[in-house]
Design a protein around this motif. Sequence first.
Motif, mmCIF file in Angstrom:
data_model
loop_
_atom_site.group_PDB
_atom_site.id
_atom_site.type_symbol
_atom_site.label_atom_id
_atom_site.label_comp_id
_atom_site.label_asym_id
_atom_site.label_seq_id
_atom_site.Cartn_x
_atom_site.Cartn_y
_atom_site.Cartn_z
ATOM 1 N N MET A 136 0.849 -1.179 0.000
ATOM 2 C CA MET A 136 0.000 0.000 0.000
ATOM 3 C C MET A 136 0.898 1.246 0.000
ATOM 4 S SD MET A 136 -3.007 -1.282 -0.016
ATOM 5 C CE MET A 136 -4.061 0.157 0.250
ATOM 6 N N TYR A 137 0.420 2.297 -0.652
ATOM 7 C CA TYR A 137 1.091 3.595 -0.516
ATOM 8 C C TYR A 137 0.537 4.259 0.741
ATOM 9 C CZ TYR A 137 -3.393 5.119 -2.175
ATOM 10 O OH TYR A 137 -4.746 5.314 -2.270
ATOM 11 N N PRO A 138 1.236 5.218 1.309
ATOM 12 C CA PRO A 138 0.692 5.907 2.497
ATOM 13 C C PRO A 138 -0.506 6.773 2.128
ATOM 14 C CG PRO A 138 2.830 6.812 1.877
ATOM 15 C CD PRO A 138 2.589 5.657 0.962
ATOM 16 N N GLU A 139 -1.657 6.435 2.664
ATOM 17 C CA GLU A 139 -2.911 7.058 2.246
ATOM 18 C C GLU A 139 -2.942 8.558 2.528
ATOM 19 O OE1 GLU A 139 -5.392 5.665 0.523
ATOM 20 O OE2 GLU A 139 -6.509 7.553 0.570
ATOM 21 N N PHE A 140 -2.440 8.942 3.698
ATOM 22 C CA PHE A 140 -2.515 10.354 4.056
ATOM 23 C C PHE A 140 -1.717 11.205 3.067
ATOM 24 C CE2 PHE A 140 -0.903 14.051 6.467
ATOM 25 C CZ PHE A 140 -2.119 14.681 6.709
ATOM 26 N N LEU A 141 -0.471 10.778 2.799
ATOM 27 C CA LEU A 141 0.356 11.515 1.840
ATOM 28 C C LEU A 141 -0.299 11.515 0.462
ATOM 29 C CD1 LEU A 141 3.981 10.425 2.791
ATOM 30 C CD2 LEU A 141 2.935 12.677 3.047
ATOM 31 N N GLY A 142 -0.947 10.403 0.142
ATOM 32 C CA GLY A 142 -1.629 10.311 -1.142
ATOM 33 C C GLY A 142 -2.683 11.401 -1.285
ATOM 34 N N LYS A 143 -3.491 11.563 -0.228
ATOM 35 C CA LYS A 143 -4.546 12.585 -0.287
ATOM 36 C C LYS A 143 -3.938 13.975 -0.413
ATOM 37 C CE LYS A 143 -8.247 10.115 1.951
ATOM 38 N NZ LYS A 143 -8.733 9.608 3.229
ATOM 39 N N ILE A 144 -2.843 14.185 0.348
ATOM 40 C CA ILE A 144 -2.173 15.491 0.263
ATOM 41 C C ILE A 144 -1.740 15.737 -1.185
ATOM 42 C CG2 ILE A 144 -0.159 16.825 0.998
ATOM 43 C CD1 ILE A 144 -1.451 16.459 3.483
ATOM 44 N N SER A 145 -1.112 14.736 -1.787
ATOM 45 C CA SER A 145 -0.592 14.927 -3.146
ATOM 46 C C SER A 145 -1.735 15.259 -4.099
ATOM 47 C CB SER A 145 0.180 13.700 -3.617
ATOM 48 O OG SER A 145 -0.697 12.701 -4.091
ATOM 49 N N ALA A 146 -2.881 14.577 -3.962
ATOM 50 C CA ALA A 146 -4.000 14.829 -4.869
ATOM 51 C C ALA A 146 -4.464 16.285 -4.742
ATOM 52 C CB ALA A 146 -5.152 13.879 -4.572
ATOM 53 N N VAL A 147 -4.533 16.773 -3.507
ATOM 54 C CA VAL A 147 -4.997 18.146 -3.305
ATOM 55 C C VAL A 147 -3.954 19.144 -3.817
ATOM 56 C CG1 VAL A 147 -5.621 19.867 -1.567
ATOM 57 C CG2 VAL A 147 -6.479 17.525 -1.375
ATOM 58 N N VAL A 148 -2.681 18.879 -3.515
ATOM 59 C CA VAL A 148 -1.621 19.804 -3.941
ATOM 60 C C VAL A 148 -1.549 19.879 -5.468
ATOM 61 C CG1 VAL A 148 0.874 20.198 -3.957
ATOM 62 C CG2 VAL A 148 -0.254 19.539 -1.842
ATOM 63 N N VAL A 149 -1.642 18.731 -6.125
ATOM 64 C CA VAL A 149 -1.599 18.728 -7.585
ATOM 65 C C VAL A 149 -2.773 19.533 -8.151
ATOM 66 C CG1 VAL A 149 -1.925 17.270 -9.627
ATOM 67 C CG2 VAL A 149 -0.265 16.610 -7.888
ATOM 68 N N PHE A 150 -3.959 19.331 -7.570
ATOM 69 C CA PHE A 150 -5.145 20.019 -8.084
ATOM 70 C C PHE A 150 -5.004 21.538 -7.922
ATOM 71 C CE2 PHE A 150 -9.493 21.675 -7.707
ATOM 72 C CZ PHE A 150 -10.067 21.139 -8.853
ATOM 73 N N VAL A 151 -4.587 21.964 -6.742
ATOM 74 C CA VAL A 151 -4.440 23.402 -6.486
ATOM 75 C C VAL A 151 -3.325 23.988 -7.365
ATOM 76 C CG1 VAL A 151 -3.782 25.117 -4.752
ATOM 77 C CG2 VAL A 151 -5.366 23.272 -4.148
ATOM 78 N N GLY A 152 -2.180 23.328 -7.360
ATOM 79 C CA GLY A 152 -1.037 23.811 -8.141
ATOM 80 C C GLY A 152 -1.371 23.881 -9.613
ATOM 81 N N PHE A 153 -2.088 22.886 -10.093
ATOM 82 C CA PHE A 153 -2.433 22.866 -11.513
ATOM 83 C C PHE A 153 -3.290 24.065 -11.873
ATOM 84 C CE2 PHE A 153 -5.235 22.106 -14.967
ATOM 85 C CZ PHE A 153 -4.365 21.694 -15.951
ATOM 86 N N ASN A 154 -4.319 24.306 -11.073
ATOM 87 C CA ASN A 154 -5.223 25.421 -11.395
ATOM 88 C C ASN A 154 -4.512 26.762 -11.319
ATOM 89 O OD1 ASN A 154 -8.014 24.559 -12.019
ATOM 90 N ND2 ASN A 154 -7.724 23.401 -10.142
ATOM 91 N N LEU A 155 -3.628 26.899 -10.336
ATOM 92 C CA LEU A 155 -2.904 28.161 -10.216
ATOM 93 C C LEU A 155 -1.946 28.343 -11.400
ATOM 94 C CD1 LEU A 155 -2.486 30.661 -8.567
ATOM 95 C CD2 LEU A 155 -0.810 29.450 -7.180
ATOM 96 N N THR A 156 -1.422 27.233 -11.909
ATOM 97 C CA THR A 156 -0.514 27.339 -13.053
ATOM 98 C C THR A 156 -1.266 27.718 -14.318
ATOM 99 O OG1 THR A 156 0.789 25.551 -12.118
ATOM 100 C CG2 THR A 156 1.273 26.145 -14.389
ATOM 101 N N PHE A 157 -2.350 27.037 -14.594
ATOM 102 C CA PHE A 157 -2.935 27.156 -15.925
ATOM 103 C C PHE A 157 -4.150 28.068 -16.006
ATOM 104 C CE2 PHE A 157 -0.368 23.314 -16.231
ATOM 105 C CZ PHE A 157 0.404 23.679 -17.321
ATOM 106 N N PHE A 158 -4.853 28.328 -14.892
ATOM 107 C CA PHE A 158 -6.002 29.216 -15.050
ATOM 108 C C PHE A 158 -5.593 30.628 -15.479
ATOM 109 C CE2 PHE A 158 -9.792 31.636 -14.293
ATOM 110 C CZ PHE A 158 -10.760 30.801 -14.826
ATOM 111 N N PRO A 159 -4.523 31.202 -14.876
ATOM 112 C CA PRO A 159 -4.119 32.548 -15.335
ATOM 113 C C PRO A 159 -3.778 32.591 -16.825
ATOM 114 C CG PRO A 159 -3.032 31.996 -13.283
ATOM 115 C CD PRO A 159 -3.709 30.742 -13.750
ATOM 116 N N GLN A 160 -3.390 31.444 -17.379
ATOM 117 C CA GLN A 160 -3.046 31.439 -18.803
ATOM 118 C C GLN A 160 -4.286 31.638 -19.693
ATOM 119 O OE1 GLN A 160 -0.532 28.090 -19.736
ATOM 120 N NE2 GLN A 160 0.952 28.639 -18.165
ATOM 121 N N PHE A 161 -5.460 31.208 -19.194
ATOM 122 C CA PHE A 161 -6.687 31.514 -19.948
ATOM 123 C C PHE A 161 -6.862 33.028 -20.050
ATOM 124 C CE2 PHE A 161 -8.538 27.271 -18.594
ATOM 125 C CZ PHE A 161 -8.642 26.784 -19.880
#
Lengths: 550, 339
Positions: free
Chosen positions: A428-453
């Motif tokens: 198993m992967y560590p579930e807590f870190l997994g959830k953190i990564s999913a949230v960080v990727v989602f937030v980071g992604f939107n901050l990266t690409f939304f301003p480009q619109f």
Amino acid sequence: MATISQPAGQPLRSPRSPEIRETYLNASSGLRSWLFTVDHKRIAWLYLMAISFMFLIGSAAATVMRLELLTPQGDMIQAGTYNKLFTMHGVVMIFLFLVPSIPAVLGNFFIPMMIGARDVAFPRLNLLSWYVYMFGAAFILYALVTGGVDTGWTFYTPLSTTNYTQNVVPTALGILIVGFSSILTGLNFIVTIHKMRAPGLTWFKMQLFLWSLYATSLIQVLATPVLAITLLLVAIERTLRVGIYDPALGGDPLLFQHMFWFYSHPAVYIMILPGMGVVSELISTFTRKNIFGYKFVAISSVAIAVYGFLVWGHHLFVAGQSVYAGMVFSVLSFFVAIPSSIKVFNWTATLWRGSVSLQTPMLYALGFIGLFVVGGLTGLFLAALALDVHLSDTYFVVAHFHYVMVGGMLLAYLGGLHYWWPKMTGRMYPEFLGKISAVVVFVGFNLTFFPQFVAGALGMNRRYYAYDSEFQIYNVLSTAGSTILGLGFMLPLLYLTWSLKFGKLASDNPWGSEGLEWKSATPPPTENFDEQLVVVRGPHHYTAKEQVVG
Amino acid sequence: MGEQASSIAGQIDILFWFMTLASAVITGGIALALLFFSIRYRRRSENEVPVQTEGALKLELTWTFIPLILSAFIFLWAALLFVRMSRPEPNAMEIYVTGRQWMWKAQQPSGQWENNELHVPVGQPVQLNMTSIDVIHDFYIPAFRQKQDVLPGRYTTLAFTATKAGTYNLFCAEYCGTQHSRMVGSVTAMEPRDYQAWLQGENNAESPAARGLRHFESYGCDTCHRQDNGGVGPTLVGLYGQQEQLADGRTVTVDDSYIRESILNPQKQVVQGYGPPSRMPTYAGRVNETELIDLIAYIRSLGGQQQEQGGGGDDSLPGAGAEETPGTGPNSSTDGPKP
């Protein structure tokens, strides 16, 4: 959940019995046993290693670009270097990472398991396609280290066929060779899905991942040869000065764009359909329901594959194509949105009265839906003729396709990797870190690409190394976001590697999924299943009698 | 969307904001539904098994047809607008633009050349006839919401009417090599009176048609293309905009692209009675793009259907051909240039 403690470094044990069970991982050992394996599961690992490396190269290029774009003046690197970086980023990410990502890694591993087979139809061809991929990748990397290419991944003529640029030929040959790997993989999957299904597994009992990869494979087999022809002609024009695309030699530059996009638009669907398949699996498992409107979702994958071949001209609205051709391609592009929206509505409806569990893979799947909806809808802005005139070749386009390819495909890939990680590794992967990564990727992604619109709608052009200072604020936001996104990608890389040795041992079916692939032991034996499966129920059919673990 | 400075900018922006609003509603709706379902139907016990739902045909049809109708509506809206903005106004002032790595050149109807700048009068429909000397470029003015690729080997057009005086960014939008991001300039829209004053202030250049006549003589075109039909080649008087019968039975409209092609590749579309093979040699590699534009201006000045084109300040254009009729065979056929 298994809690047998065992010293690290010991061979994997089944959580149920203390004896060492033979799995595909310990069946043989040594480098040769991996490099000459014909086991689809080990080949999936070969691909996983290779594409992860390519992802790092592509990300490194993006990092330098984002740093350069912090300020409007071009002050950190040379303009030529910048152009080589975005070319490298595009070529590596598209041809060496995104196209093979889900099909060659997750598809290779799980297509045979989902149809109850012991391997793909042509195991040796499967290994060959990995070597072909590596051979092609070597050409591309060679071009990269010997000075790079600066034509952009689109290789528009006559820019790419004049002597002004270098290293076009090795790169084009590399892409051509990698294309053959893609064709071989697609061919293998089509035959596998047609001929190797377990008794009772009719087409409409297949899991949606299979439907989407089947559709993807059709595109790979039918579209990739056109790319091969197109790039071969570029190489011929460059080396032999035969006039094909260059008007100075009597050629037609728009011919290249038609041929290139005849592959590359369907290729966009190679880069999103598999993601849709993964997300369908994740949603089924984490709601314990079959996907709502299963048949519509299944057919919509094939519809996307077919429509995908008819919309290439929407890349040419301002390229000098006639107004009427533009109208035909525009209306067809609007139609291709319909099967995509059917999928989104059905995924959402699946949650209705489900048993929703927000584990890491499900978080990635929900993130996928959100980003794919934005990516898909902004695609309609670009399909709308009058609006595309203003928006094409701006950052609006860049943001749009990153929402689809990174927000869509990459999130689905990460979600799928987490979901199947226990089956692939036995840990198993560590579930807590997994959830953190999913949230960080989602937030980071939107901050990266939304301003480009926003920057794009205001008129900031893509492929600009220096830009008008009115756009700086959006670029600063974007660079900040990409830093967060980078951290979000580093996390899984670290903890997944860590879990290979130190992760909790996984049970056979930690998510309580009804997917056929979970019927095997964890990790699976080389033969996948101890006995021949016979399928009697539809996909992801959950019943109360079923004993559900974890 | 940034500043609006052309007649279509407002309409484009309405479409943009309509689509943005619709997208926000759809995205928000899906996000809310996902959030609500995730909370309302969260897993409450590990062994929970929900009721299995299969889907509903009515619902599927609903969410197939509503997006379909919405898509068809937006398609039509955008397509009609596109047709309108692609069609040049009949009284448009024509400006020739050439792109090269990495600069723009534009020629006013009265002959002045500008580098990386373009001056146009406010309220006057403008049509740019554009070609490239090397690779593909793209002429993009965000404030006008207009862009068009500029291709080597052919002319593409871009039409706009500036509505507000000011100086606006001009970008190359198609990646064209190392200094692509430096291929920028400005478009200045001026009140018609200021525009005329600006034209006067520029060095009063020779008109394009007059320059074209010089090239016509120096390349020896006038040896074969005479004012009467007595030369080796057909006469060019009154030709522009006409339908020509070709040797292979087709007809072709004599426009900029056809003239250009006939100079560079005379064998491609040969006029009936003059081949094939045409006896004209190719001028590819000898005549450059700016000379081509001048030659076209000269041939236009010899008359033809679309003589009125090129409103603006180009009153010298038709005159040039008439007053300085070439010495080689002026004859009686002065019916060419119409006033």
